[in-house]
Design a protein around this motif. Structure first.
Motif, mmCIF file in Angstrom:
data_model
loop_
_atom_site.group_PDB
_atom_site.id
_atom_site.type_symbol
_atom_site.label_atom_id
_atom_site.label_comp_id
_atom_site.label_asym_id
_atom_site.label_seq_id
_atom_site.Cartn_x
_atom_site.Cartn_y
_atom_site.Cartn_z
ATOM 1 N N PRO A 299 -2.794 -4.886 5.217
ATOM 2 C CA PRO A 299 -3.941 -5.258 5.765
ATOM 3 C C PRO A 299 -5.283 -4.179 5.496
ATOM 4 N N GLY A 300 -6.248 -4.754 5.221
ATOM 5 C CA GLY A 300 -7.318 -3.954 4.946
ATOM 6 C C GLY A 300 -7.678 -3.556 3.394
ATOM 7 N N LEU A 301 -6.348 -3.622 2.595
ATOM 8 C CA LEU A 301 -6.232 -3.657 1.281
ATOM 9 C C LEU A 301 -6.163 -4.767 0.296
ATOM 10 N N GLY A 302 -5.293 -5.560 1.099
ATOM 11 C CA GLY A 302 -4.938 -7.066 0.286
ATOM 12 C C GLY A 302 -3.503 -6.863 -0.255
ATOM 13 N N TRP A 303 -3.156 -7.765 -1.239
ATOM 14 C CA TRP A 303 -1.902 -7.663 -2.013
ATOM 15 C C TRP A 303 -1.959 -6.762 -3.136
ATOM 16 N N ALA A 304 -0.875 -5.957 -3.129
ATOM 17 C CA ALA A 304 -0.794 -4.911 -4.013
ATOM 18 C C ALA A 304 0.622 -4.447 -4.527
ATOM 19 N N GLU A 305 0.622 -4.099 -5.734
ATOM 20 C CA GLU A 305 1.979 -3.609 -6.459
ATOM 21 C C GLU A 305 2.157 -2.317 -5.660
ATOM 22 N N TYR A 306 3.553 -1.839 -5.592
ATOM 23 C CA TYR A 306 4.003 -0.738 -4.574
ATOM 24 C C TYR A 306 5.245 -0.129 -5.078
ATOM 25 N N ALA A 307 5.305 1.183 -4.566
ATOM 26 C CA ALA A 307 6.361 1.910 -5.368
ATOM 27 C C ALA A 307 7.427 1.691 -4.205
ATOM 28 N N SER A 308 8.741 1.543 -4.324
ATOM 29 C CA SER A 308 9.863 1.295 -3.327
ATOM 30 C C SER A 308 10.877 2.159 -3.783
ATOM 31 N N THR A 309 11.659 2.545 -2.809
ATOM 32 C CA THR A 309 13.008 3.259 -3.059
ATOM 33 C C THR A 309 14.080 2.532 -2.096
ATOM 34 N N PRO A 310 15.386 2.661 -2.738
ATOM 35 C CA PRO A 310 16.398 1.761 -1.844
ATOM 36 C C PRO A 310 16.244 2.192 -0.220
ATOM 37 N N PRO A 311 16.697 1.328 0.560
ATOM 38 C CA PRO A 311 16.837 -0.157 0.437
ATOM 39 C C PRO A 311 15.967 -0.853 0.200
ATOM 40 N N GLY A 312 14.367 -0.328 0.070
ATOM 41 C CA GLY A 312 13.511 -1.728 -0.026
ATOM 42 C C GLY A 312 13.679 -2.116 -1.291
ATOM 43 N N PHE A 313 12.786 -3.583 -1.294
ATOM 44 C CA PHE A 313 12.985 -4.520 -2.524
ATOM 45 C C PHE A 313 11.920 -3.965 -3.622
ATOM 46 N N PRO A 314 12.479 -3.725 -4.703
ATOM 47 C CA PRO A 314 11.407 -3.278 -5.777
ATOM 48 C C PRO A 314 10.379 -3.854 -6.303
ATOM 49 N N SER A 315 9.280 -3.494 -6.629
ATOM 50 C CA SER A 315 8.083 -4.161 -7.103
ATOM 51 C C SER A 315 8.407 -4.740 -8.733
ATOM 52 N N ARG A 316 9.544 -4.436 -9.429
ATOM 53 C CA ARG A 316 10.112 -4.795 -10.438
ATOM 54 C C ARG A 316 11.469 -5.085 -10.285
ATOM 55 N N ALA A 317 12.032 -6.297 -10.680
ATOM 56 C CA ALA A 317 13.343 -6.551 -10.482
ATOM 57 C C ALA A 317 13.894 -7.415 -11.590
ATOM 58 N N GLY A 318 15.181 -7.148 -12.205
ATOM 59 C CA GLY A 318 15.518 -8.319 -13.271
ATOM 60 C C GLY A 318 16.654 -8.912 -12.799
ATOM 61 N N PHE A 319 17.177 -10.078 -13.484
ATOM 62 C CA PHE A 319 18.621 -10.732 -12.917
ATOM 63 C C PHE A 319 19.106 -11.345 -14.441
ATOM 64 N N GLY A 320 20.205 -11.550 -14.332
ATOM 65 C CA GLY A 320 20.943 -12.351 -15.295
ATOM 66 C C GLY A 320 21.653 -11.587 -16.508
ATOM 67 N N SER A 321 21.600 -10.028 -16.602
ATOM 68 C CA SER A 321 22.132 -9.381 -17.633
ATOM 69 C C SER A 321 23.684 -9.836 -17.600
ATOM 70 N N SER A 322 24.020 -10.052 -19.017
ATOM 71 C CA SER A 322 25.506 -10.416 -19.373
ATOM 72 C C SER A 322 26.278 -9.126 -19.793
#
Length: 393
Positions: A299-322
């Protein structure tokens, strides 16, 4: 040949008019305050973000709870705004489903039936094709083709209208049988995405409870696994995470979307924010792999990318590595060799599987590289790997 399909995901908006005495603790998205600054209004802020970054998507996905406590005015507002956002993104269509707050199962409007406001929406909800919407309401699901993707859209609140299962979701035996028949008799699709509101497997993190999981959820996941590779996108929990479903074969990838503008409670309020996601799915048949890019609301800034550490959800995440993490660690060590350092972008170019690691897998890779190969990691402003090498300690 690899192609990309992009989803824009906003779930659990919990919108309501402030004039309806919606408490600020319940609602962050007020539907009668459109003209306030974009930095104070999540929908206005999202439109500003899309314009500023030139974002695009092939489909817009909303896994339910468009409104709070089945407010009819907010349903109309959000449905209109979803279409405007879809147009702004250049998307080919909207994929939406019902959340428990969208169905008036608790009689807030005693003169109507529980789904009346939803069925009066224009264009038709959940699919603008009236025949698909009719199937959804009649059978508890419908299949919707958007571009090259096949979506299975499920109403896990189907029994909420009977007011006998208000605290959980369900996919009935009847719906499962009809879904399975469709999947086994229809042409195969290389890109399969299921959208529902409730979670199909247990999501009990942060004391969020274990009893509201979809009834028949595991049967549903097993059925999907028997019919190709699937991604499942759901809402409800207001706590985002991405993981594989339980199973012995071709487990679906399950994304819990978190909440776009809903209330965060208890321990979850210390970990989660409000989120908007862009998902790029790489169709590398026979599997699905890709990346999730997320923004949170300030609030007051809007939507932004963010730094996060566990257990927070990261701003970048992958899926499907085999590829197994220990094998990837050996390959990364070999690529780095005697070099002092190498940028993460160069590593992912030489070994693309690195980009598809889920958050826990990525953390395990970084730990293995440090402990086994004496390779250390430097992070960027989003707390995502920036550089790796033996001389970075």
């Amino acid at each position: 040949m690899t192609s990309t399909f992009r989803l824009a995901v906003l779930s659990d908006l919990h919108a309501a008019p402030k004039s309806a005495n919606a408490a600020a603790t319940d609602v962050k998205l007020f539907t009668d305050q459109e003209h306030i600054a974009a930095t104070e209004h999540p929908i206005g802020g999202l439109k500003a973000l899309i314009q500023r970054l030139g974002l695009s998507a092939d489909a817009v996905v909303c896994p339910g709870d468009m409104t709070n406590k089945a407010n009819a005015q907010a349903l109309v507002y959000v449905w209109k705004e979803l279409h405007e956002i879809s147009s702004q993104l250049g998307a080919s269509g909207i994929v939406a489903t019902v959340g428990n707050h969208d169905v008036d199962s608790r009689g807030h409007s005693p003169d109507g039936f529980p789904r009346e406001s939803l069925m009066r929406l224009v264009p038709p909800f959940p699919a603008t094709d009236q025949s698909l919407s009719d199937r959804y309401w009649a059978h508890g699901f419908c299949f919707q083709q958007v571009g090259s993707a096949r979506f299975l859209v499920i109403n896990t609140c189907w029994l909420h209208e009977a007011r006998d299962e208000l605290e959980r979701g369900v996919i009935t035996d009847y719906s499962l049988e009809r879904i399975e028949k469709h999947l086994t008799t229809s042409p195969k699709s290389s890109l399969n995405i299921a959208v529902c509101h409730h979670h199909p497997h247990v999501h009990s993190d942060l004391k969020l409870g274990v009893d509201d999981v979809i009834r028949n959820g595991q049967r549903f996941l097993n059925m999907l696994a028997d019919n190709g590779q699937w991604m499942v996108i759901h809402g409800h929990k207001h706590h985002p995470k991405i993981e594989y479903a339980q199973g012995e074969f071709r487990q679906p990838i399950v994304l819990a979307s978190g909440s776009f503008s809903g209330r965060l409670e208890g321990d979850n309020a210390l970990v989660s924010k409000n989120y908007f996601h862009i998902i790029d799915i790489q169709r590398t048949s026979p599997r699905l792999a890709g990346q999730v890019r997320s923004w949170n609301w300030i609030p007051g800034l809007g939507w932004a990318e963010y730094a996060s550490t566990p257990p927070g959800f990261p701003s970048r995440a992958g899926f499907g590595s085999s590829t197994a993490v220990d094998k990837l660690a050996q390959e990364v060590a070999s690529i780095i060799g005697s070099r002092a350092a190498i940028r993460w972008e160069e590593l992912t170019q030489q070994q693309p599987e690195l980009a598809f690691l889920m958050p826990k897998q990525l953390r395990a890779l970084i730990s293995d590289l440090r402990d086994t190969h004496n390779i250390h990691t430097v992070y960027d402003d989003l707390n995502y790997p920036k550089q790796m090498g033996p001389e970075l300690s």
